[in-house]
Scaffold this motif. Structure first.
Motif, PDB file in Angstrom:
ATOM      1  N   MET A  87       0.916  -1.251   0.062  1.00  5.39           N
ATOM      2  CA  MET A  87       0.006   0.094  -0.035  1.00  5.39           C
ATOM      3  C   MET A  87       0.948   1.290  -0.217  1.00  5.39           C
ATOM      4  SD  MET A  87      -2.998   1.107  -0.162  1.00  5.39           S
ATOM      5  CE  MET A  87      -4.601   1.130   0.762  1.00  5.39           C
ATOM      6  N   ALA A  88       1.986   1.348   0.545  1.00  5.16           N
ATOM      7  CA  ALA A  88       3.062   2.532   0.579  1.00  5.16           C
ATOM      8  C   ALA A  88       3.387   2.897  -0.999  1.00  5.16           C
ATOM      9  CB  ALA A  88       4.187   2.190   1.624  1.00  5.16           C
ATOM     10  N   LYS A  89       3.361   1.859  -1.723  1.00  5.48           N
ATOM     11  CA  LYS A  89       3.796   2.276  -3.010  1.00  5.48           C
ATOM     12  C   LYS A  89       2.723   3.021  -3.858  1.00  5.48           C
ATOM     13  CE  LYS A  89       7.005   1.949  -6.225  1.00  5.48           C
ATOM     14  NZ  LYS A  89       8.328   2.554  -6.571  1.00  5.48           N
ATOM     15  N   LEU A  90       1.242   2.508  -3.440  1.00  8.24           N
ATOM     16  CA  LEU A  90       0.176   3.120  -4.007  1.00  8.24           C
ATOM     17  C   LEU A  90       0.002   4.519  -3.626  1.00  8.24           C
ATOM     18  CD1 LEU A  90      -2.584   2.846  -5.668  1.00  8.24           C
ATOM     19  CD2 LEU A  90      -3.540   1.930  -3.462  1.00  8.24           C
ATOM     20  N   LYS A  91       0.234   4.845  -2.403  1.00 10.53           N
ATOM     21  CA  LYS A  91       0.192   6.135  -1.804  1.00 10.53           C
ATOM     22  C   LYS A  91       1.315   7.138  -2.349  1.00 10.53           C
ATOM     23  CE  LYS A  91       0.323   4.916   2.607  1.00 10.53           C
ATOM     24  NZ  LYS A  91       0.509   4.734   4.130  1.00 10.53           N
ATOM     25  N   GLU A  92       2.448   6.655  -2.385  1.00  9.22           N
ATOM     26  CA  GLU A  92       3.354   7.280  -3.072  1.00  9.22           C
ATOM     27  C   GLU A  92       3.180   7.628  -4.614  1.00  9.22           C
ATOM     28  OE1 GLU A  92       7.988   6.489  -4.464  1.00  9.22           O
ATOM     29  OE2 GLU A  92       7.499   5.802  -2.705  1.00  9.22           O
ATOM     30  N   LEU A  93       2.645   6.789  -5.345  1.00  9.12           N
ATOM     31  CA  LEU A  93       2.430   7.014  -6.488  1.00  9.12           C
ATOM     32  C   LEU A  93       1.267   7.787  -6.983  1.00  9.12           C
ATOM     33  CD1 LEU A  93       3.095   3.406  -8.151  1.00  9.12           C
ATOM     34  CD2 LEU A  93       4.469   5.428  -8.788  1.00  9.12           C
ATOM     35  N   LEU A  94       0.172   7.763  -6.101  1.00  9.29           N
ATOM     36  CA  LEU A  94      -1.073   8.577  -6.205  1.00  9.29           C
ATOM     37  C   LEU A  94      -0.633   9.812  -5.686  1.00  9.29           C
ATOM     38  CD1 LEU A  94      -4.046   8.747  -6.315  1.00  9.29           C
ATOM     39  CD2 LEU A  94      -4.226   8.371  -4.084  1.00  9.29           C
ATOM     40  N   GLY A  95       0.275  10.215  -4.597  1.00  9.80           N
ATOM     41  CA  GLY A  95       0.766  11.560  -4.119  1.00  9.80           C
ATOM     42  C   GLY A  95       1.461  12.439  -5.589  1.00  9.80           C
ATOM     43  N   LYS A  96       2.351  11.437  -6.057  1.00  6.61           N
ATOM     44  CA  LYS A  96       3.060  12.015  -7.090  1.00  6.61           C
ATOM     45  C   LYS A  96       2.179  12.584  -8.237  1.00  6.61           C
ATOM     46  CE  LYS A  96       7.714   9.639  -6.524  1.00  6.61           C
ATOM     47  NZ  LYS A  96       8.381   8.569  -7.305  1.00  6.61           N
ATOM     48  N   ARG A  97       1.147  11.643  -8.562  1.00 12.77           N
ATOM     49  CA  ARG A  97       0.404  11.940  -9.657  1.00 12.77           C
ATOM     50  C   ARG A  97      -0.666  12.982  -9.462  1.00 12.77           C
ATOM     51  NH1 ARG A  97      -0.949  12.513 -14.822  1.00 12.77           N
ATOM     52  NH2 ARG A  97      -3.040  11.679 -15.635  1.00 12.77           N
ATOM     53  N   ILE A  98      -1.030  13.366  -8.101  1.00 10.34           N
ATOM     54  CA  ILE A  98      -1.971  14.456  -7.809  1.00 10.34           C
ATOM     55  C   ILE A  98      -0.846  15.638  -7.596  1.00 10.34           C
ATOM     56  CG2 ILE A  98      -2.748  15.641  -5.604  1.00 10.34           C
ATOM     57  CD1 ILE A  98      -3.858  12.472  -4.755  1.00 10.34           C
ATOM     58  N   LYS A  99       0.161  15.595  -7.188  1.00  8.70           N
ATOM     59  CA  LYS A  99       1.207  16.881  -7.498  1.00  8.70           C
ATOM     60  C   LYS A  99       1.355  17.272  -9.096  1.00  8.70           C
ATOM     61  CE  LYS A  99       5.755  18.254  -6.053  1.00  8.70           C
ATOM     62  NZ  LYS A  99       7.009  18.235  -5.243  1.00  8.70           N
ATOM     63  N   GLU A 100       1.486  16.178  -9.733  1.00  9.05           N
ATOM     64  CA  GLU A 100       1.841  16.493 -11.155  1.00  9.05           C
ATOM     65  C   GLU A 100       0.593  17.323 -11.846  1.00  9.05           C
ATOM     66  OE1 GLU A 100       3.385  13.451 -14.807  1.00  9.05           O
ATOM     67  OE2 GLU A 100       1.456  12.911 -13.605  1.00  9.05           O
ATOM     68  N   ILE A 101      -0.483  16.576 -11.473  1.00  8.41           N
ATOM     69  CA  ILE A 101      -1.620  17.249 -12.123  1.00  8.41           C
ATOM     70  C   ILE A 101      -1.879  18.816 -11.500  1.00  8.41           C
ATOM     71  CG2 ILE A 101      -4.273  17.145 -12.318  1.00  8.41           C
ATOM     72  CD1 ILE A 101      -4.100  14.187 -12.373  1.00  8.41           C
ATOM     73  N   ARG A 102      -1.683  19.010 -10.148  1.00  3.56           N
ATOM     74  CA  ARG A 102      -1.731  20.247  -9.534  1.00  3.56           C
ATOM     75  C   ARG A 102      -0.798  21.363 -10.166  1.00  3.56           C
ATOM     76  NH1 ARG A 102       1.320  22.531  -5.953  1.00  3.56           N
ATOM     77  NH2 ARG A 102       2.392  20.676  -5.255  1.00  3.56           N
ATOM     78  N   LEU A 103       0.292  20.834 -10.306  1.00  3.58           N
ATOM     79  CA  LEU A 103       1.345  21.689 -11.032  1.00  3.58           C
ATOM     80  C   LEU A 103       1.060  22.244 -12.520  1.00  3.58           C
ATOM     81  CD1 LEU A 103       4.622  20.167  -9.432  1.00  3.58           C
ATOM     82  CD2 LEU A 103       3.515  22.200  -8.597  1.00  3.58           C
ATOM     83  N   SER A 104       0.369  20.978 -13.112  1.00  2.00           N
ATOM     84  CA  SER A 104       0.149  21.456 -14.558  1.00  2.00           C
ATOM     85  C   SER A 104      -1.034  22.193 -14.527  1.00  2.00           C
ATOM     86  CB  SER A 104      -0.322  19.985 -15.259  1.00  2.00           C
ATOM     87  OG  SER A 104      -1.580  19.552 -14.706  1.00  2.00           O
ATOM     88  N   LYS A 105      -1.821  22.295 -13.730  1.00  2.00           N
ATOM     89  CA  LYS A 105      -2.832  23.510 -13.396  1.00  2.00           C
ATOM     90  C   LYS A 105      -2.220  24.591 -12.787  1.00  2.00           C
ATOM     91  CE  LYS A 105      -5.886  20.398 -14.832  1.00  2.00           C
ATOM     92  NZ  LYS A 105      -6.900  20.393 -15.874  1.00  2.00           N
TER      93      LYS A 105
END
Length: 106
Positions: free
Chosen positions: A1-19
């Motif tokens: 689950m730790a990997k899922l949290k890390e990947l999800l967090g990176k993705r949220i940050k990526e989209i946030r920054l793209s906006k």
């Protein structure tokens, strides 16, 4: 689950920054504390379903798009998956993949 949290967090940050949004701005749009958002983006926390919906809505994406993070995987894992895909592919598809890949690298 730790990997899922890390990947999800990176993705949220990526989209946030793209906006072009800061964590503080996303916090205001979602009513989620900035420190909680920081912990979500760094993979410490996994957002609740409600917060996941708020984040997706504020970022203007469907919630499932937050889980589209294959490009954030470890390079060894990516190479392993590419090899696995090629092992299953026909000769023609391997040649096509080679042409496409080579055109990007050259």
């Amino acid at each position: 689950m730790a990997k899922l949290k890390e990947l999800l967090g990176k993705r949220i940050k990526e989209i946030r920054l793209s906006k072009n949004l800061t964590q503080e701005q996303l916090s205001e749009l979602t009513n989620i504390g900035a420190s909680s958002l920081s912990k979500i983006e760094s993979g410490i926390y996994h957002p609740t379903d409600d917060n996941l919906e708020k984040i997706a809505s504020a970022l203007g994406v469907e919630p499932y798009k937050l889980y589209m993070y294959n490009h954030h995987k470890d390079i060894k894992e990516i190479k392993k998956e590419i090899y696995s895909i090629l092992e299953k592919a026909s000769e023609d598809k391997i040649k096509l993949a080679y042409k496409i890949l080579n055109s990007f690298i050259e």
